[in-house]
Motif scaffolding. Structure first.
Motif, PDB file in Angstrom:
ATOM      1  N   SER A 220       0.844  -1.202   0.000  1.00  0.00           N
ATOM      2  CA  SER A 220       0.000   0.000   0.000  1.00  0.00           C
ATOM      3  C   SER A 220       0.871   1.241   0.000  1.00  0.00           C
ATOM      4  O   SER A 220       0.613   2.205  -0.716  1.00  0.00           O
ATOM      5  CB  SER A 220      -0.898   0.052   1.234  1.00  0.00           C
ATOM      6  N   LYS A 221       1.896   1.213   0.840  1.00  0.00           N
ATOM      7  CA  LYS A 221       2.811   2.358   0.919  1.00  0.00           C
ATOM      8  C   LYS A 221       3.432   2.612  -0.464  1.00  0.00           C
ATOM      9  O   LYS A 221       3.518   3.756  -0.914  1.00  0.00           O
ATOM     10  CB  LYS A 221       3.893   2.054   1.965  1.00  0.00           C
ATOM     11  N   ILE A 222       3.854   1.538  -1.127  1.00  0.00           N
ATOM     12  CA  ILE A 222       4.463   1.698  -2.451  1.00  0.00           C
ATOM     13  C   ILE A 222       3.435   2.246  -3.439  1.00  0.00           C
ATOM     14  O   ILE A 222       3.725   3.132  -4.235  1.00  0.00           O
ATOM     15  CB  ILE A 222       5.034   0.350  -2.946  1.00  0.00           C
ATOM     16  N   ARG A 223       2.178   1.746  -3.349  1.00  0.00           N
ATOM     17  CA  ARG A 223       1.134   2.219  -4.258  1.00  0.00           C
ATOM     18  C   ARG A 223       0.889   3.711  -4.067  1.00  0.00           C
ATOM     19  O   ARG A 223       0.618   4.432  -5.016  1.00  0.00           O
ATOM     20  CB  ARG A 223      -0.178   1.463  -4.000  1.00  0.00           C
ATOM     21  N   LEU A 224       0.975   4.153  -2.804  1.00  0.00           N
ATOM     22  CA  LEU A 224       0.692   5.558  -2.514  1.00  0.00           C
ATOM     23  C   LEU A 224       1.862   6.467  -2.864  1.00  0.00           C
ATOM     24  O   LEU A 224       1.702   7.678  -2.978  1.00  0.00           O
ATOM     25  CB  LEU A 224       0.357   5.737  -1.028  1.00  0.00           C
ATOM     26  N   SER A 225       3.062   5.859  -3.000  1.00  0.00           N
ATOM     27  CA  SER A 225       4.233   6.703  -3.204  1.00  0.00           C
ATOM     28  C   SER A 225       4.179   7.342  -4.585  1.00  0.00           C
ATOM     29  O   SER A 225       3.471   6.884  -5.478  1.00  0.00           O
ATOM     30  CB  SER A 225       5.503   5.880  -3.061  1.00  0.00           C
ATOM     31  N   ASP A 226       4.933   8.380  -4.729  1.00  0.00           N
ATOM     32  CA  ASP A 226       5.015   9.115  -5.982  1.00  0.00           C
ATOM     33  C   ASP A 226       5.354   8.169  -7.128  1.00  0.00           C
ATOM     34  O   ASP A 226       6.319   7.432  -7.081  1.00  0.00           O
ATOM     35  CB  ASP A 226       6.121  10.166  -5.827  1.00  0.00           C
ATOM     36  N   ARG A 227       4.532   8.190  -8.178  1.00  0.00           N
ATOM     37  CA  ARG A 227       4.784   7.276  -9.291  1.00  0.00           C
ATOM     38  C   ARG A 227       6.070   7.608 -10.026  1.00  0.00           C
ATOM     39  O   ARG A 227       6.536   6.852 -10.848  1.00  0.00           O
ATOM     40  CB  ARG A 227       3.638   7.343 -10.301  1.00  0.00           C
ATOM     41  N   ASP A 228       6.599   8.786  -9.762  1.00  0.00           N
ATOM     42  CA  ASP A 228       7.800   9.197 -10.468  1.00  0.00           C
ATOM     43  C   ASP A 228       9.077   8.628  -9.857  1.00  0.00           C
ATOM     44  O   ASP A 228      10.130   8.761 -10.450  1.00  0.00           O
ATOM     45  CB  ASP A 228       7.904  10.726 -10.467  1.00  0.00           C
ATOM     46  N   LYS A 229       8.968   8.024  -8.675  1.00  0.00           N
ATOM     47  CA  LYS A 229      10.157   7.446  -8.053  1.00  0.00           C
ATOM     48  C   LYS A 229      10.896   6.632  -9.107  1.00  0.00           C
ATOM     49  O   LYS A 229      10.311   5.783  -9.777  1.00  0.00           O
ATOM     50  CB  LYS A 229       9.766   6.481  -6.910  1.00  0.00           C
ATOM     51  N   GLU A 230      12.178   6.901  -9.238  1.00  0.00           N
ATOM     52  CA  GLU A 230      12.915   6.309 -10.358  1.00  0.00           C
ATOM     53  C   GLU A 230      12.851   4.794 -10.366  1.00  0.00           C
ATOM     54  O   GLU A 230      12.706   4.182 -11.403  1.00  0.00           O
ATOM     55  CB  GLU A 230      14.373   6.802 -10.358  1.00  0.00           C
TER      56      GLU A 230
END
Lengths: 448, 448
Positions: free
Chosen positions: B151-161
């Motif tokens: 969930s945390k990853i899903r919520l994180s900025d999609r631009d994270k390299e």
């Protein structure tokens, strides 16, 4: 990380339990290096200490000749497990090196899927996309939902080299679109993958040369590239670790060819026999060519006897214009190698090289002129003038040839690094010496 | 892919709607290339046709000087959006190039997070892990479950390299372990990440030189590597696309330095002024050095006048032993560059070079001996013997120096490519000419 020395002492003191613990705990690539550096008779002993999973991983990191040796030293059943578990591209590479009889026996033991995968890869020519690809990838049928796709990925073999992209194909296995694991993860499970997958898929044909594959993946920052056959059917993927190896190989080849080491890719630690085979033909060919350059001087022995300062000036002339040529050559070959320039930029680069060459020529001919003045006896001062003029011309010719020759080779679809530094400097010497000595002889006839 | 010509005609005929459509449909890197190749006055026009997302992507692919130009040409608000959206490592690189005043103004407009990220990166020296890393990565606290992590990853900025790895830190931000997206996906959601994450994390300290970072990631097939500060706190990650750029840069630098192009990384299409600056100092220094080599010949002018065939033999001697040296040098420098060998292998490589050198020396001295016999007048046949002997010695010295000098530089923690081909051949000429002419003079005194 344990050092080779500690390993060796563990192996020598037969503290095999401690060694076994360490070998199974370390990254496979490090264990591979350790085993490869052992004396041949100890390799199988160390390898047998690995548990099954680690043995499979380590085996893939070993050099082909060590793999071959272990195949002979280990039990057939163990060999079979190792070879079956290799990724198809690494297995194809090993089969390339093994004797035909051994390959035949190993192929017979492979499962039908793995046998097919290896046969596919071995069917393509070396240094093409088909040969460097792996057949382990995730393929999804059109019409699945995101949830179904994720389940399919979860169920797929965990060994698949890259599961970060999944490729969507139609009923004929034709590549339709691509979807990233990231996209699947960010999307509601009952969305259809057709709605999120991108149908602008970059792909390579099996026959694409490996360096073009690498350049393509570098340009578009891809960590995997699908490979399709002539009917556009998906047959494999090339992964980013292969790209790094390809780019490094190509750079090594360029460096070595520029230095006149043929065949490329000689290793610093290879056998002296390999070294001689890769270098001597070039040197002999070069002496042969140099006979041409020297024959240009031989008829002028009388001139040299009259003006011996020429023997001091000529090496500088040769050395300096050789350096100018190698500078231009290296920059051009590397520019072509990384895809920064193409033959259509020839005129633009040539213009730059000649403009820069004019400045260089001025500076260098001035230096040589002054030096010649210092070295010449009073009645031969005019030699300095001729030396300066020839130096200027030679530098311009050097910079132009260093640019034009690799560009011409590239345009002819040949390897631009075929024109090595030694070859180019020999050509320049022939031209430079002939011009210089002819001018001096003429001057001697006129003024002498 | 549309060609530059089609683009230009669209731009020229002012068919801007069609052009806009194409520019927003194509991959950002291609649009970046197209805009960079436009004449400066048209770049801003083309750039304004991009929609916001595409503009952000394209901007990151533009060369720094074009970015700077656009920063001056575009509205402040648009510039702000572009710079704010850049990834921190690319932004740091741009700021390095911009005038201080412009940087100051841009930094003031950045959001606190982005300002901090850029400041962090700019705080590390060039060519280190700290400078090439990005601060966009996924960090998870210890104690989360797999479901919570996803969930945390899903919520994180999609631009994270890179979201393919997530890094687990303790309360002090110290790096504890790493977990791959693949692992998270394959595990039941209520498992604790502590149970699946690996605590054997490979990492780089901020001050690690970029080429070591690249070699480490290549060796362990990593697509991202976490970077930590002296207190072991996670500060960023280096991604695989940076590794490819670093490896290519290093190879280019090696090629150019070997050819005597200083500073490395000259582009084939750079300005003639840049070309002169990077190459001329080397050439002049080399002529300077060559004066030493030539001074070794100057005192022998009388000898040369007596035996003018020397002027034919000397260039071959010089050229051939120079080639041998450059072959050995290039193979050693490249071997060090790709991490295939280290200074501790010096003796082993030297042994190989000398063994191979013996064979090479035999073949080459035989060739030169025969040629000298053919060119020499009947009463100077003995010159052939001296030529053959000096050639053999020179070849062995050349192969040894080509190996030892870069190894010595590496052991002194200097760049092994500092010893360029031109420098080495000049040294060899000085030694070779002096030996040859001294021996000939002695022989003349004895027999003449």
């Amino acid at each position: 990380m344990l050092t080779q020395e500690v390993f060796n002492s563990l192996l020598d003191t037969a503290d095999l339990n401690q060694l076994k613990l360490e070998l199974n705990r370390l990254p496979a690539v490090d264990v591979g290096d350790y085993i490869a550096e052992l004396p041949p008779e100890k390799r199988a002993i160390a390898f047998r200490l690995l548990n099954k999973g680690q043995a499979i991983d380590v085996f893939e990191y070993l050099p082909n000749e060590v793999q071959e040796e272990l195949i002979h030293a280990l039990h057939d059943s163990q060999v079979f497990h190792l070879v079956e578990a290799m990724s198809p591209d690494d297995r194809a590479q090993l089969f390339d090196e093994l004797p035909a009889g051994v390959v035949k026996r190993l192929v017979q033991q492979l499962s039908p899927t793995e046998r097919q995968a290896t046969a596919t890869i071995l069917g393509y020519p070396e240094y093409t996309a088909g040969r460097v690809m792996t057949t382990e990838y995730v393929r999804l049928r059109q019409g699945l939902t995101v949830g179904e796709a994720l389940s399919k990925i979860r169920l797929s073999d965990r060994d698949k080299e890259v599961i970060y992209y999944a490729y969507v194909t139609d009923d004929n296995r034709k590549l339709v679109s691509v979807v990233s694991l990231r996209q699947l993860l960010f999307t509601i499970p009952d969305t259809y993958i057709g709605d999120i997958a991108s149908d602008r898929v970059l792909k390579a044909r099996t026959e694409m040369p490996q360096e073009e594959v690498a350049q393509l993946m570098k340009r578009y920052d891809l960590i995997a590239l699908p490979v399709v056959d002539r009917e556009d059917r998906l047959v494999g993927i090339v992964t980013i670790d292969d790209v790094i190896d390809i780019l490094e190989e190509e750079a090594t080849e360029d460096i070595q060819k520029l230095a006149g080491v043929s065949g490329g890719d000689e290793e610093a630690l290879s056998h002296p026999r390999v070294t001689i085979t890769k270098r001597l033909p070039w040197l002999i060919a070069n002496i042969g060519l140099y006979v041409g350059a020297a024959s240009a001087i031989a008829p002028f022995q009388k001139t040299i006897a009259l003006v011996p300062v020429l023997a001091v000036i000529m090496p500088i002339l040769s050395n300096t214009s050789g350096n100018v040529a190698i500078q231009a050559l290296s920059v051009t070959v590397r520019g072509l190698g990384v895809g920064e320039v193409t033959p259509k930029d020839t005129l633009q680069i040539l213009r730059k090289e000649i403009l820069a060459g004019l400045g260089t020529a001025l500076a260098l001919s001035l230096s040589l002129g002054i030096l010649s003045l210092i070295w010449s006896p009073a009645n031969e001062r005019w030699v300095a003038l001729v030396a300066a003029a020839v130096m200027a011309i030679n530098v311009l010719v050097a910079a132009s040839l260093g640019t034009l020759l690799p560009m011409a080779l590239k345009r002819l679809r040949l390897d631009p690094a075929l024109i090595s530094g030694p070859l180019l400097t020999t050509i320049l010497d022939a031209v430079g010496f002939l011009t210089f000595l002819s001018l001096i002889s003429m001057a001697l006839r006129v003024f002498g």
